[in-house]
Design a protein around this motif. Structure first.
Motif, PDB file in Angstrom:
ATOM      1  N   ILE A 145       1.042   2.301   0.677  1.00 45.51           N
ATOM      2  CA  ILE A 145       1.684   3.296   1.546  1.00 45.51           C
ATOM      3  C   ILE A 145       0.614   4.333   1.847  1.00 45.51           C
ATOM      4  CG2 ILE A 145       3.512   5.024   1.746  1.00 45.51           C
ATOM      5  CD1 ILE A 145       5.126   3.334  -0.288  1.00 45.51           C
ATOM      6  N   ASP A 204       0.188   7.333   3.205  1.00 46.96           N
ATOM      7  CA  ASP A 204       0.272   8.744   2.800  1.00 46.96           C
ATOM      8  C   ASP A 204       0.147   8.902   1.284  1.00 46.96           C
ATOM      9  OD1 ASP A 204       0.580   9.498   5.434  1.00 46.96           O
ATOM     10  OD2 ASP A 204       2.743   9.799   5.299  1.00 46.96           O
ATOM     11  N   ASP A 243      -1.263   6.748  -0.815  1.00 48.22           N
ATOM     12  CA  ASP A 243      -2.638   6.399  -1.196  1.00 48.22           C
ATOM     13  C   ASP A 243      -3.595   7.542  -0.887  1.00 48.22           C
ATOM     14  OD1 ASP A 243      -2.089   3.900  -2.274  1.00 48.22           O
ATOM     15  OD2 ASP A 243      -2.512   2.818  -0.414  1.00 48.22           O
ATOM     16  N   GLU A 274       7.041  12.079  -3.087  1.00 46.21           N
ATOM     17  CA  GLU A 274       7.443  10.794  -3.664  1.00 46.21           C
ATOM     18  C   GLU A 274       8.932  10.776  -4.001  1.00 46.21           C
ATOM     19  OE1 GLU A 274       3.407   9.163  -5.873  1.00 46.21           O
ATOM     20  OE2 GLU A 274       5.139   9.682  -7.110  1.00 46.21           O
ATOM     21  N   ALA A 328      11.143  10.413  -0.937  1.00 46.97           N
ATOM     22  CA  ALA A 328      11.119   9.039  -0.431  1.00 46.97           C
ATOM     23  C   ALA A 328      11.983   8.131  -1.304  1.00 46.97           C
ATOM     24  CB  ALA A 328       9.688   8.518  -0.378  1.00 46.97           C
ATOM     25  N   ALA A 360       6.363   1.754  -4.847  1.00 40.94           N
ATOM     26  CA  ALA A 360       5.867   1.335  -3.536  1.00 40.94           C
ATOM     27  C   ALA A 360       6.364  -0.061  -3.173  1.00 40.94           C
ATOM     28  CB  ALA A 360       4.347   1.386  -3.507  1.00 40.94           C
ATOM     29  N   LEU A 408       9.874   0.437  -1.955  1.00 39.45           N
ATOM     30  CA  LEU A 408       9.937   1.107  -0.653  1.00 39.45           C
ATOM     31  C   LEU A 408       9.449   0.197   0.470  1.00 39.45           C
ATOM     32  CD1 LEU A 408       8.653   4.694  -1.595  1.00 39.45           C
ATOM     33  CD2 LEU A 408      11.027   3.930  -1.307  1.00 39.45           C
ATOM     34  N   LEU A 409       8.382  -0.531   0.226  1.00 42.52           N
ATOM     35  CA  LEU A 409       7.854  -1.440   1.249  1.00 42.52           C
ATOM     36  C   LEU A 409       8.828  -2.589   1.521  1.00 42.52           C
ATOM     37  CD1 LEU A 409       4.117  -1.477   0.155  1.00 42.52           C
ATOM     38  CD2 LEU A 409       5.061  -0.461   2.261  1.00 42.52           C
ATOM     39  N   GLN A 417      11.550  -1.184   3.684  1.00 37.34           N
ATOM     40  CA  GLN A 417      11.098  -1.041   5.069  1.00 37.34           C
ATOM     41  C   GLN A 417      11.068  -2.385   5.774  1.00 37.34           C
ATOM     42  OE1 GLN A 417       7.294   0.895   4.726  1.00 37.34           O
ATOM     43  NE2 GLN A 417       8.177   2.909   4.362  1.00 37.34           N
TER      44      GLN A 417
END
Length: 138
Positions: A13, A15, A17, A60, A63, A126, A129-130, A133
């Motif tokens: 991600i 932002d 990273d 974080e 999110a 992550a 979240l990925l 998405q």
């Protein structure tokens, strides 16, 4: 010290990273000159970490809340522990007659925490979240 950002620490991600890279950059800059670090240098790093962590952790956690991440409570507990540790070190550092925080101890603690948290806890966040998405795009 081996405080280095590597591609293996990327969570995928952009932002997140970028924020992690900045934390590693600051930690490395501090550790590179460890032998000559003063009490003031330690105080400056602790101040930076307090301020940066608040912003980064808020990003974080927001999110994770928005995505209904099931690991939010455990992840936030790690953030809270980091902040408690930083505040404890800050109190130790600011105690007038105390020895302050040993620069090498701070650098080692920070390296251990960053590598463990980013490579494990943040990586799990992550992935979730990925995946969320990707599912939303389908």
């Amino acid at each position: 010290m081996a405080i280095r950002w590597t591609r293996a620490l990327s969570v995928g991600i952009a932002d997140v990273d970028a924020q992690h890279k900045e934390l590693f950059r600051r930690a490395r800059a501090f550790a590179d000159g460890l032998a000559g670090r003063s009490r003031q240098d330690v105080g400056i790093l602790l101040s930076y970490l307090r301020a940066y962590a608040v912003t980064h952790f808020d990003d974080e956690e927001e999110a994770m809340r928005a995505a209904a991440y099931p690991g939010l409570r455990r992840h936030k507990a790690e953030h809270d522990r980091f902040m408690r540790d930083i505040l404890r070190m800050t109190r130790d550092q600011e105690r007038r007659r105390g020895a302050g925080v040993e620069p090498a101890a701070l650098a080692h603690w920070l390296e251990d925490w960053l590598v463990e948290h980013v490579s494990s806890t943040d990586a799990a966040m992550a992935r979730f979240l990925l995946a969320r998405q990707a599912a939303a795009r389908e």
